[in-house]
Design an enzyme around this catalytic site. Sequence first.
Site, mmCIF file in Angstrom:
data_model
loop_
_atom_site.group_PDB
_atom_site.id
_atom_site.type_symbol
_atom_site.label_atom_id
_atom_site.label_comp_id
_atom_site.label_asym_id
_atom_site.label_seq_id
_atom_site.Cartn_x
_atom_site.Cartn_y
_atom_site.Cartn_z
ATOM 1 N N ASP A 52 0.746 -1.173 -0.058
ATOM 2 C CA ASP A 52 0.199 -0.043 0.051
ATOM 3 C C ASP A 52 0.940 1.426 -0.011
ATOM 4 O O ASP A 52 1.682 1.410 0.689
ATOM 5 C CB ASP A 52 -0.810 -0.091 1.285
ATOM 6 C CG ASP A 52 -1.782 1.267 1.421
ATOM 7 O OD1 ASP A 52 -2.945 1.090 0.664
ATOM 8 O OD2 ASP A 52 -1.660 2.497 1.794
ATOM 9 N N TYR A 57 2.935 9.746 0.341
ATOM 10 C CA TYR A 57 3.982 9.144 1.080
ATOM 11 C C TYR A 57 5.565 9.026 0.414
ATOM 12 O O TYR A 57 6.439 8.865 1.261
ATOM 13 C CB TYR A 57 3.417 7.347 0.945
ATOM 14 C CG TYR A 57 2.390 7.355 1.621
ATOM 15 C CD1 TYR A 57 1.513 8.367 2.503
ATOM 16 C CD2 TYR A 57 1.593 5.934 1.509
ATOM 17 C CE1 TYR A 57 0.199 7.825 2.888
ATOM 18 C CE2 TYR A 57 0.522 5.649 2.162
ATOM 19 C CZ TYR A 57 -0.306 6.810 2.814
ATOM 20 O OH TYR A 57 -1.365 6.370 3.411
ATOM 21 N N LYS A 87 -2.777 5.753 -3.994
ATOM 22 C CA LYS A 87 -4.120 6.837 -3.756
ATOM 23 C C LYS A 87 -3.851 8.069 -4.597
ATOM 24 O O LYS A 87 -2.626 8.617 -4.725
ATOM 25 C CB LYS A 87 -4.119 7.001 -2.347
ATOM 26 C CG LYS A 87 -3.947 5.634 -1.486
ATOM 27 C CD LYS A 87 -4.227 5.949 0.059
ATOM 28 C CE LYS A 87 -3.998 4.862 0.709
ATOM 29 N NZ LYS A 87 -2.665 4.300 0.822
ATOM 30 N N HIS A 120 -7.794 9.387 -1.575
ATOM 31 C CA HIS A 120 -7.232 9.683 -0.312
ATOM 32 C C HIS A 120 -8.192 9.888 0.706
ATOM 33 O O HIS A 120 -8.192 9.456 1.812
ATOM 34 C CB HIS A 120 -5.791 10.365 -0.462
ATOM 35 C CG HIS A 120 -4.816 9.953 0.502
ATOM 36 N ND1 HIS A 120 -3.353 9.719 0.234
ATOM 37 C CD2 HIS A 120 -5.039 9.289 1.761
ATOM 38 C CE1 HIS A 120 -2.712 9.193 1.318
ATOM 39 N NE2 HIS A 120 -3.645 8.851 2.362
#
Length: 324
Positions: A52, A57, A87, A120
Amino acid sequence: MASNSFPKVPASALLPTMPRIGMGTAAFPFTSSEETTAALLRAIELGYRHFDTARIYATEGCVGAAVAEAVRRGLIASRADVFVTSKLWCSDAHAGRVVPAARETLRNLGMEYVDLFLVHWPVSLTPPGKYEYPFAKEEISPSFDMEGVWRGMEECHRLGLARAIGVSNFSAEKLEKLLSVAVVRPAVEQVEVNPMWQQRKLREVCRREGVQLCGYSPLGAKGTPWGSAAVMDSDVLHQIAGSKGKTLAQICLRWLYEHGDVLLVKTYNEKRMKENLEIFEWELSEQEREKISQLPQQRGLPGFQFISDFGPYKCVEDLWDGDV
């Protein structure tokens, strides 16, 4: 553990078989590193097949590099042997930016598709295409074009950029609103789920509508800006773990597993990586499940960063539609 021994769940007709345990990659402050790539490669060696990530990120490149190296070493036969989720960040949550953002994610990953692409947050940020966290409250757009953004997600699915699409951090009410307008229904809702925030209201909607619940922060994300110590400090969970000869983490993960959830773990410590996979050959007793069901409930991730006089959510109750 071989990947084919992982219990799997068919989330919906749109969702490919999704491994029940996924490796999360959100480590604050968000950054990419060779250490992250190496940890993900080791996770593949140990048997993880679900990863994921997200644009914000900064780990899409790490996931892609680890998967490519795993193929090169013969640890997996091809990219198709792993399930990859990414996302759409809030600065791309605008009707015309969804498909370009998905293509950029695929460039970062070095892949032709993601198995699952999620919205997200039900929030838009300006200026578009800016990827910084934390962000200024003034950057929160006054409204969120849910239907326009979802049409972009549906186009990603139609084009084959994403084999399934879904949402993250939507309240039960927002998920129901989306379901009322969706042509391609969301296959997954990814949210905070743990014994201290069991998502009872949202879980009921997901079960009724055939949406797979995917839980992040199963241990409460203690020590992060968005987490809470409530899970790790729970006397009840410590007592259950001690009497069962398991770690507190294993108790929490097994609890999610028994509810039928997909669960995301986040550790690059090899010992804990292995422990997180050791939840299948035992189960919680009825008494233990009852004790967990009686734990006081409080959302660990209030989402304060999205509360602003400039945006659509003026308080936490607005963001979660009262489910706090």
